[in-house]
Design an enzyme around this catalytic site. Structure first.
Site, short mmCIF file in Angstrom:
data_model
loop_
_atom_site.label_atom_id
_atom_site.label_comp_id
_atom_site.label_asym_id
_atom_site.label_seq_id
_atom_site.Cartn_x
_atom_site.Cartn_y
_atom_site.Cartn_z
N GLU A 5 -9.36 37.35 -1.78
CA GLU A 5 -9.72 36.02 -2.28
C GLU A 5 -9.48 35.92 -3.79
O GLU A 5 -9.02 34.89 -4.29
CB GLU A 5 -11.19 35.70 -1.96
CG GLU A 5 -11.57 34.27 -2.34
CD GLU A 5 -12.98 33.88 -1.95
OE1 GLU A 5 -13.78 34.78 -1.59
OE2 GLU A 5 -13.29 32.67 -1.99
N HIS A 9 -15.72 32.22 -1.05
CA HIS A 9 -16.18 32.74 0.25
C HIS A 9 -16.98 34.01 -0.04
O HIS A 9 -18.05 34.19 0.51
CB HIS A 9 -14.99 33.00 1.16
CG HIS A 9 -15.37 33.41 2.54
ND1 HIS A 9 -16.26 32.69 3.30
CD2 HIS A 9 -14.99 34.47 3.30
CE1 HIS A 9 -16.42 33.30 4.48
NE2 HIS A 9 -15.67 34.38 4.50
N LYS A 53 -23.49 33.85 -1.64
CA LYS A 53 -23.94 34.70 -0.54
C LYS A 53 -24.85 35.83 -1.01
O LYS A 53 -25.59 36.40 -0.22
CB LYS A 53 -22.74 35.24 0.24
CG LYS A 53 -22.04 34.16 1.07
CD LYS A 53 -20.95 34.73 1.95
CE LYS A 53 -20.32 33.67 2.86
NZ LYS A 53 -19.40 32.76 2.16
N HIS A 106 -24.60 35.93 4.38
CA HIS A 106 -23.45 35.28 5.02
C HIS A 106 -23.92 34.65 6.33
O HIS A 106 -24.18 35.35 7.30
CB HIS A 106 -22.35 36.32 5.26
CG HIS A 106 -21.06 35.71 5.71
ND1 HIS A 106 -20.91 34.37 6.03
CD2 HIS A 106 -19.83 36.28 5.90
CE1 HIS A 106 -19.67 34.14 6.39
NE2 HIS A 106 -18.98 35.28 6.32
N PHE A 137 -12.62 35.42 10.74
CA PHE A 137 -11.88 36.29 11.66
C PHE A 137 -10.80 35.47 12.36
O PHE A 137 -10.98 34.30 12.66
CB PHE A 137 -12.83 36.86 12.73
CG PHE A 137 -13.53 38.12 12.32
CD1 PHE A 137 -13.51 38.57 11.02
CD2 PHE A 137 -14.22 38.87 13.27
CE1 PHE A 137 -14.16 39.75 10.65
CE2 PHE A 137 -14.87 40.05 12.92
CZ PHE A 137 -14.85 40.48 11.62
N CYS A 196 -16.11 32.25 10.75
CA CYS A 196 -16.79 31.91 9.50
C CYS A 196 -16.19 30.72 8.75
O CYS A 196 -16.65 30.37 7.68
CB CYS A 196 -16.86 33.15 8.61
SG CYS A 196 -17.66 34.51 9.50
#
Lengths: 397, 268
Positions: A303, A292, A321, A326, A384, A162
């Site tokens: 975050e 994010h 998002k 996402h 990831f 991502c």
């Protein structure tokens, strides 16, 4: 780092095809998520499907590349005159001096998933019409885009989950700095497939409704798809005031876990500080943070700690998002384009769907659009494997 | 144009019949016969037990060559920026997922899913070495080695930093193998550094440019077959020049039938 110009940019996501539709949705706080009806997926979640992908036809000469991801790429390239802008750069610099740097996480894997259902019952062989190079191949989207645009410069696909299509800005700016190219097509294309739907479901990370980042009751992500592109060039002698510049790129790794962020957000913090450092800016110079903000418990918690450590609660932020879902490997580029739209149109976009901001997350989270000129923004993308990338973008004047 | 030049401070190599850089130089030079044998991979140290159990061959390969190269260079792996270049990542894991998705239950384990990302090797590398440095995970299909080398050397030159390049590909199982016939595991790692800094570990200097020439081939038929069948093994003509330590220009497969020309200057 040397500042660069986003000479043209465009995004196609579940909130709209192209910049005008995207702006309209953001201004109207309209999301594009709906209950998942993708293919044969039987998962109780919401997704952000882009309309019109199935109707997209690739040119006969590029039929080998036919798959959902490349159809989405083509749909994206057609918006906002993006392909024409690239053609102008080719005319000015030459086709070997325009590079292609695209991010994706799953490329055309859907084609392989479908082919596995059509294996020869006796031999197990995949069907003859399955083309690995044109679809599943991680590089297929860049290969397709450079052929579609007639480019012969350097090309690469960044495939770091991502953070992919944020990191492409880093690869492109290094090649521009090294004078290997004069223009770069950067972006991200990622499309719905069963691997991500069932994979995130197995990790219990898919939201049962539309995702609500930073909400106390957030319960996961809404998987979506998008194609977003920007054309990067060095700064010309003069710029319009609303031109958008890339000011900084910061990258880091978590060294923690394959699918969970470092809980204190140490990697995220390092990426944000590196981006600010590259831009020669301090936290107080940033007017808006596009988080994010996936809507998982662990991402938003880590975050927010990272953002609080760098910015305190002085800088407003939101995750778009809630509106777009996402888009995984396309999220970084999609959100860079959303930031560019916000800079140009003088507002900080709200995070939608969020009803009760989690009081444990001590940052200034926007649930309403905030009108007013913003000069510089920071956009976060994490993935990831503990891969982190932050971008700093700014108006010319 | 900026001169794209970097110094090689460490090399790691694993492949069929190739077990480490030092023991492979004689085979590459033709001083000893090259006999292909199954690639031997071991589980690297540095990972927690849970992570060690989860490693596929692709990740063992990438970490194995990466650690060889940083050890040879005397470099702390935690301090190096890294570029991981692979044509398609873990084909075996991808096969297992697509197989599971073709059945009614569609059961994918969380581990299988997080191992499916192309940057799995970069993630495990960061965990195993404790590196918080930037790392990239890239692909350019059959041109992945040259594209990764270009990405890494550009970073060395522009950011004046040491970069670890790890290029790796492993076998695809049937039925995918028919569509993507990568037969074995092959990985190479280079620790690349800005020129001008004193280094006892220098194994040569590389200067990159674009070339319209086709890629060079290996003289030995078995090595040429290896080069042609595994994207990461497109590096073999470069490794040959680094082994023989003679000044030469080698052409490595890139895009559109063109190549990346690498001028190799021996360390002396």
């Amino acid at each position: 780092m040397t500042e660069l110009l986003l000479k043209e940019y465009t995004a196609t996501s579940c909130i709209g095809h192209g910049r005008a539709a995207t702006l309209q949705a953001l201004r109207g706080r309209r999301g594009g998520l709906s209950p998942c009806t993708f293919e044969t997926a039987a998962i109780d979640t919401w997704t952000g499907e882009v309309s019109g992908i199935d109707a997209e036809q690739l040119p006969a000469a590029l039929k080998q590349f036919d798959c959902r991801n490349n159809r989405l790429a083509q749909l994206g390239l057609r918006q906002d005159g993006f392909a024409d802008a690239v053609a102008q750069s080719v005319g000015r610099w030459g086709r070997r001096r325009v590079g292609v740097f695209l991010g994706t996480s799953t490329s055309g894997i859907l084609q392989t998933e479908l082919a596995y259902r059509r294996r020869d019952p006796a031999t197990g062989a995949l069907p003859d019409d399955f083309d690995y190079m044109g679809s599943q191949n991680s590089f297929s989207v860049a290969d397709f885009v450079r052929r579609a645009l007639g480019l012969e410069g350097p090309a690469i696909v960044v495939c770091s989950a991502c953070s992919s299509s944020a990191k492409v800005f880093g690869s492109a700016r290094r090649m521009l700095d090294a004078d290997l190219i004069d223009a770069a097509v950067v972006g991200g294309v990622d499309s719905l497939c069963l691997t991500t739907l069932y994979g995130f479901h197995a990790l219990q990370l898919t939201s049962r409704g539309p995702c609500k980042p930073f909400d106390a009751a957030r319960d996961g992500i809404s998987i979506s798809e998008a194609a977003a592109f920007a054309l990067l060039e060095r700064l010309p002698d003069s710029l319009d005031a609303d031109a958008v510049r890339l000011l900084g790129v910061g990258e880091s790794s978590d060294a923690y876990h394959m699918s969970s962020p470092q809980p204190e957000g140490l990697g995220a913090r390092a990426a944000m500080l590196a981006a600010l450092d590259a831009a020669g800016l301090s936290p107080g110079d940033i007017d808006y943070i596009n988080l994010h903000g996936t809507g998982t418990l662990s991402n938003d918690s880590a975050e927010s700690r990272a953002v609080a450590a760098v910015f305190g609660d002085a800088t407003a932020g939101s995750s778009t998002k809630g509106a777009t879902g996402h888009a995984l490997g396309a999220a970084g580029a999609l959100e860079a384009v959303i930031c560019s739209i916000a800079l140009q149109n003088e507002f900080a976009p709200a995070g939608i769907n969020t009803k009760t901001i989690d009081p444990a997350l001590g940052i200034q989270y926007l649930v309403e659009n905030r009108p007013g000129r913003i000069a510089r923004v920071l956009s976060n993308s994490f993935g990831f494997g503990g891969t982190n990338c932050s971008l700093v973008l700014g108006r010319a004047g | 144009m900026v001169k794209l030049v970097a110094q090689v401070e460490g090399i790691g190599l694993l492949g069929p019949g190739l077990d480490g850089w030092t023991s492979s130089t004689a085979l590459l030079e033709g001083r000893a016969p090259y006999i292909p044998q199954a690639t031997v991979l071991s589980t690297p140290d540095g990972l927690p037990p849970a992570e060690r159990r989860r490693l596929g061959r692709v990740v063992k390969l990438a970490l194995g060559v990466g650690l060889q190269a940083t050890s040879k260079a005397g470099a702390d792996p935690a301090t190096l920026a890294a570029v991981f270049a692979s044509s398609g990542g873990d084909g075996q894991n991808c096969h297992e997922i697509c197989q599971a998705l073709s059945l009614d239950e569609r059961l994918i384990s969380p581990t299988r899913f997080h191992n499916s990302v192309h940057n799995a090797a970069a993630g495990y590398w960061s965990i195993a070495t404790g590196s918080r440095a930037a790392s990239n995970a890239v692909s350019a299909y059959d041109a992945s080695f040259a594209a990764g080398l270009l990405e890494a050397v550009t970073q060395v030159v522009v950011d004046q930093t040491r970069v670890l390049l790890v290029a790796y590909d492993a076998e695809y199982p049937p039925p995918l193998f028919v569509k993507r016939p990568i037969p074995e595991a092959f990985g190479v790692a280079l620790v690349l550094a800005p020129v001008g800094r004193p280094s006892e570990a220098s194994l040569g200097r590389l200067t990159l440019s674009f070339s319209d020439s086709p890629a060079d081939r290996m003289r030995d038929a078995a090595l040429e077959s290896l080069r042609a069948s595994i994207p990461a093994a497109r590096s073999l003509p470069l490794l040959y020049q680094l082994a023989v330590q003679r000044r030469a220009v080698v052409n490595i497969d890139y895009l559109d039938g063109r190549s990346v020309a690498v001028e190799v200057d021996p360390c002396a």
